[in-house]
Design a protein around this motif. Structure first.
Motif, PDB file in Angstrom:
ATOM      1  N   ASP A  11       0.958  -3.230   6.259  1.00  0.00           N
ATOM      2  CA  ASP A  11       0.950  -1.994   7.043  1.00  0.00           C
ATOM      3  C   ASP A  11       0.996  -2.236   8.542  1.00  0.00           C
ATOM      4  O   ASP A  11       0.475  -1.442   9.339  1.00  0.00           O
ATOM      5  CB  ASP A  11      -0.289  -1.134   6.696  1.00  0.00           C
ATOM      6  N   LYS A  14       6.163  -2.604   9.638  1.00  0.00           N
ATOM      7  CA  LYS A  14       7.442  -3.271   9.325  1.00  0.00           C
ATOM      8  C   LYS A  14       8.590  -2.261   9.210  1.00  0.00           C
ATOM      9  O   LYS A  14       9.679  -2.477   9.728  1.00  0.00           O
ATOM     10  CB  LYS A  14       7.301  -4.061   8.010  1.00  0.00           C
ATOM     11  N   ASN A  36       4.342  -1.264  -4.423  1.00  0.00           N
ATOM     12  CA  ASN A  36       3.039  -1.360  -3.735  1.00  0.00           C
ATOM     13  C   ASN A  36       3.243  -1.187  -2.228  1.00  0.00           C
ATOM     14  O   ASN A  36       2.317  -0.820  -1.506  1.00  0.00           O
ATOM     15  CB  ASN A  36       2.330  -2.689  -4.046  1.00  0.00           C
ATOM     16  N   GLY A  38       4.591   0.528   1.259  1.00  0.00           N
ATOM     17  CA  GLY A  38       4.899   1.847   1.794  1.00  0.00           C
ATOM     18  C   GLY A  38       5.300   1.642   3.238  1.00  0.00           C
ATOM     19  O   GLY A  38       4.461   1.299   4.060  1.00  0.00           O
ATOM     20  N   HIS A  39       6.567   1.770   3.533  1.00  0.00           N
ATOM     21  CA  HIS A  39       7.081   1.493   4.882  1.00  0.00           C
ATOM     22  C   HIS A  39       7.485   2.817   5.534  1.00  0.00           C
ATOM     23  O   HIS A  39       8.382   3.503   5.041  1.00  0.00           O
ATOM     24  CB  HIS A  39       8.268   0.521   4.814  1.00  0.00           C
ATOM     25  N   GLY A 125      -8.527  -3.909  -5.957  1.00  0.00           N
ATOM     26  CA  GLY A 125      -8.129  -2.719  -5.184  1.00  0.00           C
ATOM     27  C   GLY A 125      -6.624  -2.580  -5.203  1.00  0.00           C
ATOM     28  O   GLY A 125      -6.006  -2.149  -4.232  1.00  0.00           O
ATOM     29  N   THR A 127      -2.792  -1.423  -5.905  1.00  0.00           N
ATOM     30  CA  THR A 127      -2.165  -0.107  -5.768  1.00  0.00           C
ATOM     31  C   THR A 127      -1.867   0.495  -7.151  1.00  0.00           C
ATOM     32  O   THR A 127      -1.386   1.625  -7.232  1.00  0.00           O
ATOM     33  CB  THR A 127      -0.849  -0.201  -4.974  1.00  0.00           C
ATOM     34  N   GLN A 221       4.098  -6.198   2.280  1.00  0.00           N
ATOM     35  CA  GLN A 221       2.709  -6.657   2.400  1.00  0.00           C
ATOM     36  C   GLN A 221       2.575  -7.511   3.682  1.00  0.00           C
ATOM     37  O   GLN A 221       3.315  -7.295   4.614  1.00  0.00           O
ATOM     38  CB  GLN A 221       2.266  -7.442   1.151  1.00  0.00           C
ATOM     39  N   THR A 236      -1.854 -10.020  -3.228  1.00  0.00           N
ATOM     40  CA  THR A 236      -0.857  -9.471  -4.133  1.00  0.00           C
ATOM     41  C   THR A 236      -0.293 -10.637  -4.945  1.00  0.00           C
ATOM     42  O   THR A 236      -0.771 -11.780  -4.826  1.00  0.00           O
ATOM     43  CB  THR A 236       0.213  -8.678  -3.364  1.00  0.00           C
ATOM     44  N   VAL A 270      -6.434  -2.523   3.382  1.00  0.00           N
ATOM     45  CA  VAL A 270      -6.677  -1.484   2.381  1.00  0.00           C
ATOM     46  C   VAL A 270      -6.904  -2.188   1.048  1.00  0.00           C
ATOM     47  O   VAL A 270      -6.271  -3.192   0.771  1.00  0.00           O
ATOM     48  CB  VAL A 270      -5.530  -0.442   2.366  1.00  0.00           C
ATOM     49  N   ARG A 300      -5.198   5.879   0.537  1.00  0.00           N
ATOM     50  CA  ARG A 300      -6.587   5.419   0.720  1.00  0.00           C
ATOM     51  C   ARG A 300      -6.856   5.136   2.196  1.00  0.00           C
ATOM     52  O   ARG A 300      -5.965   4.659   2.911  1.00  0.00           O
ATOM     53  CB  ARG A 300      -6.820   4.113  -0.064  1.00  0.00           C
TER      54      ARG A 300
END
Ligand code: GDP
Ligand code: IMO
Ligand code: MG
Length: 424
Positions: A11, A14, A36, A38-39, A125, A127, A221, A236, A270, A300
Motif C-alpha cells: 500500500d 504503487k 490480495n 488493491g492499487h 490476517g 485478505t 504487496q 504473503t 494491514v 480494514r
C-alpha cells in the motif's frame, strides 16, 4: 525492463505511480500476487481500485500483461474488466493474460478461510482471497493454470482438484455452504475470460525488450511481506522482491535496468504481524486519519507508525534499488515533529540497524531521531530545490542513510500531485 516495487508492508502507492509513469512505457506487467492487491488510481476527480489488472490499463496503446507469477481469481477479474470497460478502458485490446498464471479456485478461497480459522489468534490476517492455498498447489505441482481453461476435459481436472480440497476442508471441519454459488460464478467467469487475449506472455515481453521497447514490472504487496525475506510467517505467499519479477515474467536479470523502490514517508501495515515503529497513541491515529489509511481490498484500518530506516535499508539492499520514490509526504505536513527510527535496541541492550531474523519474538525498541516538521501545505510543487527546508532535510537524511536518491515525491493521491527530479 524497469521494476517498481513496494519497500514496506504494501500500500505504498504503487498504483498511483505506475498509472503516472505508464505513458513512458510500452508495456506494464504484474508479476506476482493476485487479488490480495488493491492499487488505487486517482485522476479526473475519480478514484479507481485495481486488483489484478496492471495499472497502465487507463492509458491507450500500452500493453498490460498479467504475468505467469500471478495467481488469478477469474470472478474478480471479470468484475474488474467490466468496471474498466464502463470507464472506457480498452481492455479487450490492451490486456494480455499469461497461460501460465495459476487459477484461484472457489475451494482455494474456502481453504484460505479454513486455515486462518484453524490458526486462531496466530492468524496471518490474510485478505482471504485464496492466495496462500493457490501458491501451495502451484509449488505442490497440483495447480490449474489459465492455459488449462481451453482443455476439453477442464471440468474433469477441476473436479479432481476440488475433491482433494474438499477432503482438507472436511478434516478442518469447515462449512462449504457457499460453494455452489462460488462455483456458478466461477464457471460464468471462465466463459467470459476465454474471450480475452490468453498468451505465452514470456515471449511477448522478451520481444518488446529485444525491440528496445520500454517495459515496467509492477510489484504487488511489499518487500516486508516477501515469502523469503519478510516478517515470516506474517507474509504473503510470493516473492514480492526484485527476483519475483524475473521468475514471474520470464525475464533474465541482465535485462533489468532501473529498480524503483517506493515507500511512504511513514509506515503502515494491514493484517497481523510485527511492526516495530507502530504507534498506539493519538499521533498514530492522526496519521491514519489524514492518510485515510484503510485497506483498498478489505477496507480494514491500516496500522500506522514512523518510518523504519533499518527495514528500509534492508529492502533497498534486497532489491538493488536504484531510485527511491517517497509517497504521501503531504500526510505529515501538519506535524510539529516527525520521527524516524534509525536503529533498534534489542532485549539484551544491543543497538543494531540489522533487520532481525525473528522479528516477532525479539523485544525490539526503536531508537528515533526527531526532525522538525515543515508545517505547511504541499501543493503545485515544481522543483525539488524549492521544497520547504525541513522536508529537504528529511529527504536528505533518508538519502544519506539508504545511499539512494529520492527522485519522485508524491504529495497527494491525484496523478498530478507528483514531483519528479528528472524525466523518465
Ligand atoms: P498500492 O497498493 O501500493 O497501490 O497503494 P494503495 O492504493 O493500496 O494505497 C495508497 C493510498 O494512498 C491510496 O488511497 C492512494 O490514493 C493514496 N495515495 C497515493 N499517493 C498519495 C500521496 O502522495 N498522498 C496522499 N495523501 N495519498 C496518496
Ligand atoms: P498491495 O499490492 C497490504 C497482507 C495481508 C496479510 C498478509 C497475507 O495493495 O500493496 P494474503 O492475502 O496475501 O495471504 O495476506 O499480507 N497483504 C497486503 N497488505 N497491501 C497488499 O497489497 C497486501 N496483500 C496482502 O493483509 O497481512
Ligand atoms: Mg494496496
Amino acid at each position: 525492463m524497469d521494476i517498481l516495487l513496494g519497500l514496506q508492508w504494501g500500500d505504498e502507492g504503487k498504483g498511483k505511480i505506475v498509472d503516472f509513469l505508464a505513458p513512458k512505457y510500452n508495456l506494464v506487467a504484474r508479476f506476482q500476487g493476485g487479488p490480495n492487491a488493491g492499487h488505487t488510481l486517482n485522476f479526473g476527480g475519480q478514484k479507481h481500485v485495481l486488483h489484478q489488472v496492471p495499472s497502465g490499463i487507463f492509458r491507450s496503446d500500452i500493453k498490460n500483461v498479467i504475468g505467469n507469477g500471478v495467481v488469478l481469481d477469474l470472478v474478480i477479474l471479470k468484475n474488474e474488466i467490466t468496471a474498466l470497460q464502463e470507464r472506457g478502458a480498452a481492455v479487450k485490446e490492451n490486456l494480455y493474460i499469461s497461460k501460465k498464471a495459476h487459477l484461484i479456485l472457489p475451494t482455494h478461497r474456502l481453504l484460505d478461510a479454513a486455515y486462518e480459522k484453524a490458526k486462531g489468534d496466530k492468524k496471518i490476517g490474510s485478505t482471504l482471497k485464496g492466495i496462500g492455498p493457490t501458491y501451495q498447489d502451484k509449488i505442490g505441482r497440483l495447480g490449474l493454470r489459465v492455459g488449462d481453461l481451453c482443455l476439453p476435459n477442464f471440468r474433469a481436472v477441476y473436479k479432481d482438484l476440488r475433491t482433494q480440497h474438499l477432503q482438507k476442508l472436511e478434516y478442518l471441519n469447515f462449512g462449504i455452504e457457499s460453494l455452489p454459488e462460488l462455483e456458478e460464478n466461477f464457471f460464468q467467469a471462465v466463459d467470459f475470460i476465454k474471450e480475452f487475449q490468453i498468451i505465452d506472455s514470456e515471449y511477448i515481453i522478451n520481444q518488446e525488450i529485444n525491440d528496445q521497447k520500454k517495459v515496467l514490472a509492477e510489484g504487488a504487496q511489499g518487500t516486508l511481506l516477501d515469502i523469503d525475506f519478510g516478517s515470516y510467517p506474517f507474509v504473503t505467499s510470493s516473492n514480492t522482491s526484485v527476483a519475483g519479477a524475473c521468475t514471474g515474467l520470464g525475464v533474465a536479470p541482465q535485462k533489468v535496468l532501473e529498480v524503483f523502490g517506493i515507500f511512504k514517508a511513514y509506515c503502515t501495515r494491514v493484517g497481523s504481524g510485527p511492526f516495530p515503529t507502530e504507534l498506539f497513541d493519538e499521533v498514530g491515529a492522526e496519521i491514519a486519519k489524514i492518510g485515510n489509511e484503510f485497506g483498498a481490498t478489505t477496507g480494514r484500518p491500516r496500522r500506522c507508525g514512523w518510518l523504519d530506516l533499518p527495514a528500509l535499508k534492508y529492502t533497498v539492499m534486497l532489491n538493488g534499488v536504484t531510485q527511491l520514490f517517497m509517497m504521501k509526504a503531504d500526510v505529515l505536513s501538519t506535524f510539529e515533529e516527525i520521527k524516524v527510527c534509525t536503529h533498534y535496541e534489542l532485549a539484551d541492550g544491543t543497538k543494531t540497524d540489522i533487520f532481525p531474523y525473528d522479528l516477532k519474538h525479539e523485544d525490539i525498541k526503536p531508537i528515533y531521531r526527531t526532525f522538525k516538521g515543515w508545517q505547511c501545505e504541499l501543493k503545485d510543487l515544481d522543483n525539488f530545490e524549492k521544497l520547504p527546508k525541513e522536508l529537504s532535510e528529511y529527504i536528505a537524511f533518508i538519502q544519506e542513510v539508504t545511499e539512494v536518491p529520492i527522485t519522485v515525491l508524491s504529495y497527494g493521491a491525484d496523478r498530478e500531485a507528483t514531483l519528479l527530479k528528472h524525466q523518465f
